[in-house]
Design a protein around this motif. Structure first.
Motif, PDB file in Angstrom:
ATOM      1  N   SER A 128       0.955  -1.097   0.031  1.00  0.00           N
ATOM      2  CA  SER A 128       0.034  -0.666   0.054  1.00  0.00           C
ATOM      3  C   SER A 128       1.089   1.463  -0.079  1.00  0.00           C
ATOM      4  N   PHE A 129       0.328   2.295  -0.534  1.00  0.00           N
ATOM      5  CA  PHE A 129       1.129   3.736  -0.375  1.00  0.00           C
ATOM      6  C   PHE A 129       2.149   3.653   1.047  1.00  0.00           C
ATOM      7  N   PHE A 130       0.622   3.609   2.057  1.00  0.00           N
ATOM      8  CA  PHE A 130       0.675   3.754   3.545  1.00  0.00           C
ATOM      9  C   PHE A 130       2.472   3.379   3.662  1.00  0.00           C
ATOM     10  N   LYS A 131       2.769   2.073   3.711  1.00  0.00           N
ATOM     11  CA  LYS A 131       3.028   1.072   4.223  1.00  0.00           C
ATOM     12  C   LYS A 131       4.356   1.964   3.201  1.00  0.00           C
ATOM     13  N   ARG A 132       4.688   1.896   2.044  1.00  0.00           N
ATOM     14  CA  ARG A 132       5.770   2.224   1.120  1.00  0.00           C
ATOM     15  C   ARG A 132       5.940   3.556   1.711  1.00  0.00           C
ATOM     16  N   THR A 133       5.957   4.637   1.565  1.00  0.00           N
ATOM     17  CA  THR A 133       5.992   5.929   2.259  1.00  0.00           C
ATOM     18  C   THR A 133       6.996   5.947   3.647  1.00  0.00           C
ATOM     19  N   THR A 134       5.606   5.394   4.256  1.00  0.00           N
ATOM     20  CA  THR A 134       6.508   4.747   5.839  1.00  0.00           C
ATOM     21  C   THR A 134       7.770   4.146   6.246  1.00  0.00           C
ATOM     22  N   ALA A 135       7.589   3.739   5.253  1.00  0.00           N
ATOM     23  CA  ALA A 135       9.072   1.946   5.227  1.00  0.00           C
ATOM     24  C   ALA A 135      10.428   3.334   4.683  1.00  0.00           C
ATOM     25  N   LYS A 136       9.484   4.221   3.584  1.00  0.00           N
ATOM     26  CA  LYS A 136      11.050   4.998   3.656  1.00  0.00           C
ATOM     27  C   LYS A 136      11.244   5.734   4.929  1.00  0.00           C
ATOM     28  N   TRP A 137      10.471   6.383   4.973  1.00  0.00           N
ATOM     29  CA  TRP A 137      10.646   7.447   6.444  1.00  0.00           C
ATOM     30  C   TRP A 137      11.684   6.790   7.192  1.00  0.00           C
ATOM     31  N   PHE A 138      11.127   5.345   7.767  1.00  0.00           N
ATOM     32  CA  PHE A 138      11.616   4.691   8.666  1.00  0.00           C
ATOM     33  C   PHE A 138      13.359   4.127   8.391  1.00  0.00           C
ATOM     34  N   TYR A 139      13.645   3.900   7.145  1.00  0.00           N
ATOM     35  CA  TYR A 139      14.920   3.750   7.052  1.00  0.00           C
ATOM     36  C   TYR A 139      16.091   4.993   6.806  1.00  0.00           C
ATOM     37  N   LYS A 140      15.186   6.332   6.073  1.00  0.00           N
ATOM     38  CA  LYS A 140      16.134   7.329   6.095  1.00  0.00           C
ATOM     39  C   LYS A 140      16.287   7.727   7.840  1.00  0.00           C
ATOM     40  N   SER A 144      19.886   7.251   9.702  1.00  0.00           N
ATOM     41  CA  SER A 144      21.015   8.674   9.858  1.00  0.00           C
ATOM     42  C   SER A 144      21.339   9.099  12.061  1.00  0.00           C
ATOM     43  N   PHE A 145      20.352   8.145  12.476  1.00  0.00           N
ATOM     44  CA  PHE A 145      20.725   7.824  13.247  1.00  0.00           C
ATOM     45  C   PHE A 145      21.300   6.167  14.583  1.00  0.00           C
ATOM     46  N   SER A 146      21.754   5.429  13.040  1.00  0.00           N
ATOM     47  CA  SER A 146      22.571   4.362  13.805  1.00  0.00           C
ATOM     48  C   SER A 146      23.894   4.149  13.187  1.00  0.00           C
ATOM     49  N   ASP A 147      24.105   3.245  14.188  1.00  0.00           N
ATOM     50  CA  ASP A 147      25.777   3.480  14.154  1.00  0.00           C
ATOM     51  C   ASP A 147      26.174   1.988  12.116  1.00  0.00           C
ATOM     52  N   ILE A 148      25.075   1.375  12.116  1.00  0.00           N
ATOM     53  CA  ILE A 148      24.823   0.704  11.044  1.00  0.00           C
ATOM     54  C   ILE A 148      24.164   0.855   9.549  1.00  0.00           C
ATOM     55  N   GLN A 149      24.592   0.403   9.123  1.00  0.00           N
ATOM     56  CA  GLN A 149      23.419   1.175   7.574  1.00  0.00           C
ATOM     57  C   GLN A 149      22.575  -0.354   6.924  1.00  0.00           C
ATOM     58  N   ILE A 150      21.045   0.141   7.456  1.00  0.00           N
ATOM     59  CA  ILE A 150      20.601  -1.233   6.432  1.00  0.00           C
ATOM     60  C   ILE A 150      19.165  -0.936   5.713  1.00  0.00           C
ATOM     61  N   PRO A 151      20.218  -1.524   4.316  1.00  0.00           N
ATOM     62  CA  PRO A 151      19.894  -1.353   2.635  1.00  0.00           C
ATOM     63  C   PRO A 151      18.543  -0.542   2.797  1.00  0.00           C
ATOM     64  N   GLU A 152      17.721  -0.136   1.854  1.00  0.00           N
ATOM     65  CA  GLU A 152      16.997   0.023   1.785  1.00  0.00           C
ATOM     66  C   GLU A 152      16.002  -1.098   0.735  1.00  0.00           C
ATOM     67  N   ASN A 153      14.985  -1.409   1.141  1.00  0.00           N
ATOM     68  CA  ASN A 153      14.131  -2.553   0.818  1.00  0.00           C
ATOM     69  C   ASN A 153      14.758  -3.911   0.684  1.00  0.00           C
ATOM     70  N   VAL A 154      15.286  -4.188   1.457  1.00  0.00           N
ATOM     71  CA  VAL A 154      15.937  -5.316   1.695  1.00  0.00           C
ATOM     72  C   VAL A 154      14.970  -6.103   2.917  1.00  0.00           C
ATOM     73  N   GLY A 155      14.449  -6.913   2.470  1.00  0.00           N
ATOM     74  CA  GLY A 155      13.697  -7.993   4.235  1.00  0.00           C
ATOM     75  C   GLY A 155      14.942  -9.157   4.470  1.00  0.00           C
ATOM     76  N   ASP A 156      13.736  -9.921   4.982  1.00  0.00           N
ATOM     77  CA  ASP A 156      14.522 -11.068   5.522  1.00  0.00           C
ATOM     78  C   ASP A 156      15.174 -12.067   4.277  1.00  0.00           C
ATOM     79  N   PHE A 157      14.771 -11.578   3.085  1.00  0.00           N
ATOM     80  CA  PHE A 157      14.819 -13.120   2.317  1.00  0.00           C
ATOM     81  C   PHE A 157      16.227 -13.299   1.466  1.00  0.00           C
ATOM     82  N   ARG A 158      17.109 -13.768   2.529  1.00  0.00           N
ATOM     83  CA  ARG A 158      18.396 -14.075   1.833  1.00  0.00           C
ATOM     84  C   ARG A 158      19.434 -15.460   2.117  1.00  0.00           C
ATOM     85  N   ALA A 159      20.501 -15.938   1.674  1.00  0.00           N
ATOM     86  CA  ALA A 159      21.173 -16.812   1.506  1.00  0.00           C
ATOM     87  C   ALA A 159      22.657 -16.658   2.334  1.00  0.00           C
TER      88      ALA A 159
END
Ligand code: UDP
Ligand code: MG
Length: 310
Positions: A128-140, A144-159
């Motif tokens: 939803s538009f809401f989820k996309r915008t809030t997700a964007k704000w969250f990553y920003k 900007s606060f943290s010592d680690i940079q989590i990449p945007e739009n990357v979920g738990d799906f990984r190897a």
């Protein structure tokens, strides 16, 4: 031959289980050079998820970790990693929003020498538009606060390789913000892009309040800036107050005593009062989390591990 273990959390997914394995089998049958095993976590489902999983177990190398109640996806993934013993771990959702067709690409990148391969959603138009915008704000905000940079739009799906899993296992915090934990351990990382499809069956387990808590967890887990920043805000306000005091004193000396404004005083008091409440609230957020951590409760409780009878 390398053993690839696919870790999948299930919470009330009776409608998805069979389609999930159907789709997965199609992809995995093409990949003859690996041995695939499964660790499925039944995260306290109240429907027939567990029995459906047990039927699926007959057809494949699979272990089911049954939780004593619902502990949440982050705990389920942790249990999966704790029980892992293969060469490569792949984490994916059970609702086919993490397309199995990406698995060959993930494994290919590991072959090339990467230790972690994530999947980036390039197209979130299904959210939803809401989820996309809030997700964007969250990553920003987070980055900007943290010592680690989590990449945007990357979920738990990984190897990831078994070495990475070993390191992740050492992080036993109760506040399990997995995206942050994954990033924190480091290692050589690559990503593959995909368009996130819609959920096939069932409904999302994320409510608005869960998402909010998730965001606060994410920021507080990897940054203490939100509580430290108040020192600086305080200093800035003190300086402004001092300047204002000097202005008032000079004005009084030059032009005599003036009747002070009731409204402006009220605004200042309310403003400072709310700033104090916000800062106390933030301290509360951290203390609450410290409290949960010092109890050192286990991250999940396993009722039973269903191994395959052989
Ligand atoms: N899940 C879980 N425990 C929970 C909530 C979700 O194990 O308390 C699992 C769920 O079964 C699915 C995955 O986590 O395999 C992702 O959940 P969902 O699709 O609801 O999240 P979304 O894709 O909407 O972010
Ligand atoms: Mg989903």
């Amino acid at each position: 031959m390398k053993t690839v273990t696919i870790i999948v959390p299930f919470y009330n997914e009776e409608e998805s289980v069979n389609t999930f394995f159907e789709h997965l089998d199609k992809t995995l049958n093409e990949l003859k050079e690996y041995h695939f095993s499964f660790i499925c976590i039944d995260d306290g489902s109240t429907d027939s998820t567990l029995s459906t999983l047990q039927q699926q177990q007959n057809a494949r190398d699979m272990e089911i970790v049954e939780f004593s109640r619902n502990f949440g996806k982050e705990s389920a993934i942790t249990a999966g990693l704790d029980n892992f013993s293969g060469d490569v771990a792949i984490i994916m959702d059970s609702d086919l929003q993490d397309p199995p067709s990406l698995i060959p690409e993930l494994l290919q990148k590991l072959q090339e020498g990467f230790e972690v391969v994530t999947a980036t959603r390039t197209d979130r138009s299904q959210d939803s538009f809401f989820k996309r915008t809030t997700a964007k704000w969250f990553y920003k905000a987070h980055n900007s606060f943290s010592d680690i940079q989590i990449p945007e739009n990357v979920g738990d799906f990984r190897a990831m390789t078994s070495q990475v899993v070993q390191e992740i296992r050492r992080l036993r915090e109760n506040n399990r913000f997995m995206k942050g934990i994954f990033t924190w351990v480091g290692f050589k990382t690559s990503t593959v892009n995909y368009a996130r499809p819609e959920r096939e069956k069932g409904e999302t387990k994320w409510s608005l309040s869960k998402l909010w808590n998730f965001a606060v967890d994410g920021i507080t887990s990897f940054s203490s800036l939100p509580i430290k920043i108040w020192t600086y805000i305080g200093v800035i306000i003190a300086i402004i107050s001092l300047i204002y005091a000097l202005i008032i004193i000079t004005r009084t000396l030059l032009f005599g005593i003036d009747v002070p404004g009731y409204a402006s005083i009220l605004v200042f008091i309310l403003f400072l009062g709310s700033l104090q409440l916000i800062s106390i609230g933030l301290i509360g957020e951290y203390i609450g989390r410290i409290y949960m951590e010092v109890k050192e409760r286990p991250i999940y409780v396993v009722k039973r591990i269903h191994k395959k009878e052989s």
